[in-house]
Design an enzyme around this catalytic site. Structure first.
Site, mmCIF file in Angstrom:
data_model
loop_
_atom_site.group_PDB
_atom_site.id
_atom_site.type_symbol
_atom_site.label_atom_id
_atom_site.label_comp_id
_atom_site.label_asym_id
_atom_site.label_seq_id
_atom_site.Cartn_x
_atom_site.Cartn_y
_atom_site.Cartn_z
ATOM 1 N N LYS A 158 -8.062 -2.732 6.268
ATOM 2 C CA LYS A 158 -7.454 -3.674 5.322
ATOM 3 C C LYS A 158 -8.183 -5.010 5.310
ATOM 4 C CE LYS A 158 -2.774 -1.954 4.818
ATOM 5 N NZ LYS A 158 -1.353 -2.193 5.063
ATOM 6 N N LYS B 37 -5.064 12.465 -0.137
ATOM 7 C CA LYS B 37 -3.651 12.604 -0.475
ATOM 8 C C LYS B 37 -3.259 11.712 -1.656
ATOM 9 C CE LYS B 37 0.308 11.907 1.918
ATOM 10 N NZ LYS B 37 1.097 11.511 3.075
ATOM 11 N N LYS C 112 0.871 6.195 -3.348
ATOM 12 C CA LYS C 112 1.432 5.222 -4.281
ATOM 13 C C LYS C 112 0.643 3.927 -4.286
ATOM 14 C CE LYS C 112 5.078 3.703 -1.044
ATOM 15 N NZ LYS C 112 4.536 2.494 -0.445
#
Ligand code: TRP
Length: 333
Positions: free
Chosen positions: A112, A195, A198
Site C-alpha cells: 500500500k 480474485k 471490490k
C-alpha cells in the site's frame, strides 16, 4: 456455547458478485452454528483520505448492501466500527505493545505504501493493530480471512502473546483463521488469474451487487476469454471461460459439465449473453431490496444503533478487564 466468529470489511467500493456467492453459501449456515459479529471497518478506510460526503453515503450504502444480501440483523450482530469507541481505545493499548519491527514486516503495508507514496501515514502502518483490537475485543474464536489478511491475523496472535508477557494476564482468546466451505471462487472479469475484488482499481474487473443492468451486460460481454473457441472448463488453459462457467454454475445450481454439454458447438458470445441475463435476474431482487433500504435512513440508523449497543456491551467488558490489568484507575460513577 457457540463459538464466536467475527468478520470485518473495510468500507471501500461496493460488494461484488463474489461477495454475493460467498454470502448465500455461508451466512445462513454460519448464523445457526456460531455467534456471529459483522462490522463495517469505517475507521480502517481512513488510511486513505476520504471525501466526507462520499464516506458517509458509503457507510449507509454498505450497511444496506449487507442487509440486501440477506444478513439477518436479529441473528447476527451487525455494526459500524466507529460506533463502538472501545475499538480505538484498545487499539492504543495494543499499539504500545507492538514492536515496530513486527509492523515493518507486513507485506500489505509495503504494497500500500508503494501504491500511495504521497500518503504513507502512520495509520497505514498501525492498521493491523486496530484490526487486532477489533478481533480481541469480542473474544473471537474464529476470523474468516482471505489470503491478504492472514499475516494480520498472525500478528494479532502475536499481540495476544505480547500482552500476556507484559502483564501476566490471560485476558484475550487466541483467535484462529476460519476456513469456511469454499464456495465458488470468482475471479476478476478482465484478469481471471486474480480474485474478483471490490477495491479493484479497474471497475471492469467486477460486477457490484447493485450495479445497473446495462453495465452488468457490458462487463460480462467484455470479460476476458481465452484462445480457442470451445466452452470448456479448464482453469489452467482457459481461465476466462472457466471463471464464467463457475459463475454461471454458482448462480443457477447447474453443474459445470451440464453447462459444457449445453454449450457444445456454441461460441463464447452465446455463453456471455446468457450469463449476463442470469446475473441481471439474480441481482434484481437484491437491488430492489437495496433501493428500499437506502431510502429509509431512519431505519438504517436504528439498526446501526441496536447493533452497536449489542457489540458495545461485549466490548466494554473486555476493555474494562484490560484497563484493570494494566493498572489504570477506573473512573468512579
Ligand atoms: N482489514 C480487513 C480487510 O481489509 C478488514 C478488517 C478490519 C477485518 N478489521 C478486521 C477483518 C477484523 C477481520 C477482522 O479486509
Amino acid at each position: 456455547m457457540k463459538k464466536t466468529i467475527l468478520s470485518g470489511s473495510t468500507v471501500t467500493g461496493d460488494l461484488t458478485l463474489g461477495n454475493y456467492i460467498g454470502a448465500i453459501h455461508n451466512w445462513k449456515q454460519l448464523q445457526d452454528q456460531y455467534d456471529c459479529l459483522y462490522f463495517l471497518a469505517d475507521l480502517h478506510a481512513l488510511t486513505t483520505t476520504q471525501d466526507p460526503s462520499v464516506l458517509k453515503n458509503r457507510i449507509y450504502s454498505f450497511f444496506a448492501q449487507y442487509l440486501a444480501l440477506g444478513l439477518d440483523p436479529k441473528k447476527n450482530v451487525i455494526f459500524v466500527q466507529s460506533h463502538v469507541h472501545e475499538h480505538t481505545e484498545l487499539n492504543w493499548i495494543l499499539t504500545c505493545l507492538t514492536p515496530m519491527g513486527y509492523l515493518n514486516r507486513m507485506t500489505q503495508f509495503k504494497e500500500k505504501a508503494e501504491k500511495n507514496i504521497k500518503n504513507i501515514n502512520a495509520g497505514l502502518f498501525t492498521y493491523p493493530v486496530l484490526m487486532a483490537a477489533d478481533i480481541l475485543l469480542y473474544q473471537a474464536d474464529l476470523v474468516p480471512v482471505g489470503e491478504d489478511q492472514r499475516q494480520h491475523l498472525e500478528l494479532c496472535r502475536d499481540i495476544v502473546g505480547f500482552f500476556e508477557r507484559a502483564y501476566q494476564k490471560d485476558i484475550f482468546k487466541m483467535p484462529e483463521a476460519h476456513i469456511g466451505k469454499v464456495g465458488a471462487r470468482i475471479m476478476s472479469l478482465q484478469d481471471p488469474l486474480k480474485k474478483m475484488s471490490k477495491s479493484d482499481d479497474n471497475e471492469k474487473n467486477f460486477v457490484s451487487i447493485i450495479e445497473d443492468p446495462k453495465k452488468i451486460e457490458k462487463k460480462i460481454k467484455s470479460a476476458a476469454t481465452d484462445s480457442g473457441t470451445e466452452i470448456q472448463f479448464d482453469e489452467e488453459n482457459k481461465p476466462g471461460v472457466s471463471n464464467l462457467l463457475t459463475l454461471y454454475s454458482a448462480l443457477t445450481g447447474r453443474t459445470i459439465s451440464e453447462l459444457e454439454q449445453a454449450y457444445v458447438g456454441k461460441m463464447y458470445g452465446h455463453l456471455k449473453v446468457d450469463l449476463a441475463e442470469v446475473v441481471i435476474e439474480t441481482l434484481k431482487p437484491v437491488r430492489a431490496q437495496y433501493d428500499d433500504l437506502i431510502k429509509n435512513q431512519d431505519y438504517l440508523d436504528e439498526l446501526m444503533k441496536s447493533g452497536a449497543e449489542r457489540a458495545q456491551a461485549r466490548a466494554q467488558k473486555t476493555l474494562a478487564q484490560v484497563y484493570q490489568a494494566i493498572g489504570l484507575v477506573a473512573r468512579k460513577n
